[in-house]
Design an enzyme around this catalytic site. Structure first.
Site, PDB file in Angstrom:
ATOM      1  CG  HIS A   1      -5.887  -2.224  -1.801  1.00  0.00           C
ATOM      2  ND1 HIS A   1      -4.873  -2.888  -1.151  1.00  0.00           N
ATOM      3  CD2 HIS A   1      -5.605  -0.901  -1.663  1.00  0.00           C
ATOM      4  CE1 HIS A   1      -4.032  -2.014  -0.631  1.00  0.00           C
ATOM      5  NE2 HIS A   1      -4.449  -0.803  -0.916  1.00  0.00           N
ATOM      6  CD  GLU A   2      -7.060   1.380  -4.409  1.00  0.00           C
ATOM      7  OE1 GLU A   2      -6.077   0.701  -4.736  1.00  0.00           O
ATOM      8  OE2 GLU A   2      -6.996   2.254  -3.508  1.00  0.00           O
TER       9      GLU A   2
ATOM     10  CB  CYS B   1      -0.889  -0.015   1.247  1.00  0.00           C
ATOM     11  SG  CYS B   1      -2.040   1.365   1.331  1.00  0.00           S
TER      12      CYS B   1
ATOM     13  CG  HIS C   1      -7.308   2.692   1.050  1.00  0.00           C
ATOM     14  ND1 HIS C   1      -6.532   2.808   2.178  1.00  0.00           N
ATOM     15  CD2 HIS C   1      -6.525   2.112   0.120  1.00  0.00           C
ATOM     16  CE1 HIS C   1      -5.333   2.304   1.937  1.00  0.00           C
ATOM     17  NE2 HIS C   1      -5.294   1.874   0.692  1.00  0.00           N
TER      18      HIS C   1
HETATM   19  C1  NB4 Z   1      -2.936  -0.969  -4.543  1.00  0.00           C
HETATM   20  C2  NB4 Z   1      -2.829  -2.424  -5.005  1.00  0.00           C
HETATM   21  C3  NB4 Z   1      -2.301  -3.379  -3.924  1.00  0.00           C
HETATM   22  C4  NB4 Z   1      -2.943  -4.709  -4.235  1.00  0.00           C
HETATM   23  C5  NB4 Z   1      -0.483  -5.331  -7.533  1.00  0.00           C
HETATM   24  C6  NB4 Z   1       0.351  -4.131  -7.872  1.00  0.00           C
HETATM   25  C7  NB4 Z   1       1.257  -2.083  -7.214  1.00  0.00           C
HETATM   26  C8  NB4 Z   1      -0.672  -0.486  -5.468  1.00  0.00           C
HETATM   27  C9  NB4 Z   1      -1.584  -0.359  -4.261  1.00  0.00           C
HETATM   28  C10 NB4 Z   1      -4.085  -4.472  -5.157  1.00  0.00           C
HETATM   29  C11 NB4 Z   1      -4.193  -2.988  -5.361  1.00  0.00           C
HETATM   30  C12 NB4 Z   1      -1.717   1.142  -4.011  1.00  0.00           C
HETATM   31  C13 NB4 Z   1      -3.795   2.123  -3.230  1.00  0.00           C
HETATM   32  C14 NB4 Z   1       1.852  -1.945  -8.469  1.00  0.00           C
HETATM   33  C15 NB4 Z   1       1.639  -2.955  -9.407  1.00  0.00           C
HETATM   34  C16 NB4 Z   1       1.827  -3.876 -11.688  1.00  0.00           C
HETATM   35  C17 NB4 Z   1       1.561  -3.198 -13.019  1.00  0.00           C
HETATM   36  C18 NB4 Z   1       2.442  -1.788 -14.711  1.00  0.00           C
HETATM   37  C19 NB4 Z   1       3.648  -0.935 -15.134  1.00  0.00           C
HETATM   38  C20 NB4 Z   1       4.164  -0.513 -12.820  1.00  0.00           C
HETATM   39  C21 NB4 Z   1       2.965  -1.345 -12.382  1.00  0.00           C
HETATM   40  C22 NB4 Z   1       3.274  -2.020 -11.043  1.00  0.00           C
HETATM   41  F1  NB4 Z   1       2.570  -0.849  -8.754  1.00  0.00           F
HETATM   42  N1  NB4 Z   1       0.507  -3.171  -6.907  1.00  0.00           N
HETATM   43  N2  NB4 Z   1       1.457  -1.096  -6.282  1.00  0.00           N
HETATM   44  N3  NB4 Z   1       0.582  -0.996  -5.206  1.00  0.00           N
HETATM   45  N4  NB4 Z   1      -2.624   1.368  -2.892  1.00  0.00           N
HETATM   46  N5  NB4 Z   1       0.897  -4.054  -9.100  1.00  0.00           N
HETATM   47  N6  NB4 Z   1       2.163  -2.880 -10.682  1.00  0.00           N
HETATM   48  N7  NB4 Z   1       2.709  -2.384 -13.418  1.00  0.00           N
HETATM   49  O1  NB4 Z   1      -1.040  -0.104  -6.551  1.00  0.00           O
HETATM   50  O2  NB4 Z   1      -2.082   1.673  -1.694  1.00  0.00           O
HETATM   51  O3  NB4 Z   1      -4.688   2.075  -2.154  1.00  0.00           O
HETATM   52  O4  NB4 Z   1       3.895   0.056 -14.137  1.00  0.00           O
HETATM   53 NI    NI Z   2      -3.655   1.093  -0.420  1.00  0.00          NI
END
Ligand code: NB4
Ligand code: NI
Length: 185
Positions: A153-154, A110, A157
Site C-alpha cells: 500500500h505504501e 487511506c 503511494h
Molecule cells: C494504510 C493501511 C491500509 C491497508 C489495516 C489497518 C489502519 C492505514 C493506512 C494496509 C495499510 C494508512 C498510509 C489502521 C489499522 C490496526 C492496528 C493497532 C492499535 C490502532 C491500529 C489500527 F489504523 N489500517 N489505518 N489505515 N495509509 N489497521 N489499525 N491498530 O494505516 O493511508 O498510506 O492502534
Molecule cells: Ni494510504
C-alpha cells in the site's frame, strides 16, 4: 509533529506523482521527516494522543501523503506473531513475490481518502523486499500478512497509485482464484 492538517487528500497532485530516490547520507531535513512520519503512526495508535490531536489511526504513512516526493515510508504494526515491525523504509523495492495474492476482507482505507471505497484490494500474499534504513544500512525482509499488504500500500503511494485503483470497477468483491483472504469477515 505531523497532524491531520499536514496530510494531503485525494485531488492533490502529489498523490499522483512518483517520488524520487533519496540520496545518502540523509539530509537533516530528510531524517527529521522520517522520524516525524514514524512518530505520527505511534501517536495515532495511542488512544490518548490520537484523541487529543484528533489523529486517524495508521499503521503506514508514505512521504507523498505529507507532500514530500521522497521515496520513503514508515510502518508501525504488529505481525501475526505479535512482533512489532516499526521502521522507515528508504528507496524500498519488492525483489520477488508469490503468485498467490491476498486481500483484506474488510477492504482498505487511506489517510488521504476521506471516504469509504468498498471492495477487495488484491496484493501479493508474500513479498521479499529490500530497502535502506535512515542510517544507510541495506535491509532485506520477507513479509506476509498485514505487513506485506501495508508495505505494498505504501510503495504504491511512492508510485502515485491509490488503493482504489486496484479495486475491480465492475465487480469490487470479485473472488480471484489463487488468493487467500486476510481478516475475519
Ligand atoms: C494504510 C493501511 C491500509 C491497508 C489495516 C489497518 C489502519 C492505514 C493506512 C494496509 C495499510 C494508512 C498510509 C489502521 C489499522 C490496526 C492496528 C493497532 C492499535 C490502532 C491500529 C489500527 F489504523 N489500517 N489505518 N489505515 N495509509 N489497521 N489499525 N491498530 O494505516 O493511508 O498510506 O492502534
Ligand atoms: Ni494510504
Amino acid at each position: 509533529m505531523i497532524l491531520m492538517e499536514h496530510i494531503i487528500r485525494e485531488g492533490h497532485p502529489t498523490l499522483r506523482t512518483r517520488a524520487e530516490e533519496v540520496t545518502f547520507p540523509l539530509s537533516a531535513e530528510d531524517r527529521q521527516l522520517a522520524d516525524d512520519m514514524l512518530q505520527y503512526l505511534i501517536n495515532s495508535q495511542d488512544p490518548e494522543i490520537a484523541e487529543k490531536y484528533n489523529l486517524r489511526g495508521g499503521i503506514g504513512l508514505a512521504a507523498n501523503q505529507v507532500n514530500s516526493l521522497k521515496r520513503m515510508f514508515a510502518l508501525h504494526l504488529e505481525d501475526e506473531n505479535g512482533e512489532l515491525l516499526s521502521f522507515v523504509a528508504v528507496n524500498p523495492k519488492i525483489v520477488s513475490h508469490s503468485v498467490e495474492q491476498t486481500y483484506i476482507t474488510s477492504g482498505e482505507g487511506c489517510l488521504s481518502v476521506d471516504r469509504a471505497v468498498p471492495g477487495y484490494v488484491y496484493r501479493y500474499a508474500r513479498i521479499t523486499v529490500k530497502f535502506m534504513t535512515v542510517d544507510g544500512e541495506e535491509k532485506k525482509m520477507r513479509l506476509s500478512g498485514l505487513p506485506a499488504i501495508a508495505f505494498q500500500h505504501e510503495l504504491d503511494h511512492l508510485n502515485g497509485v491509490m488503493f482504489y485503483d486496484r479495486i475491480d470497477e465492475k465487480d469490487p468483491f470479485i473472488q480471484l482464484e489463487n488468493s487467500i483472504p486476510f481478516g475475519r469477515d
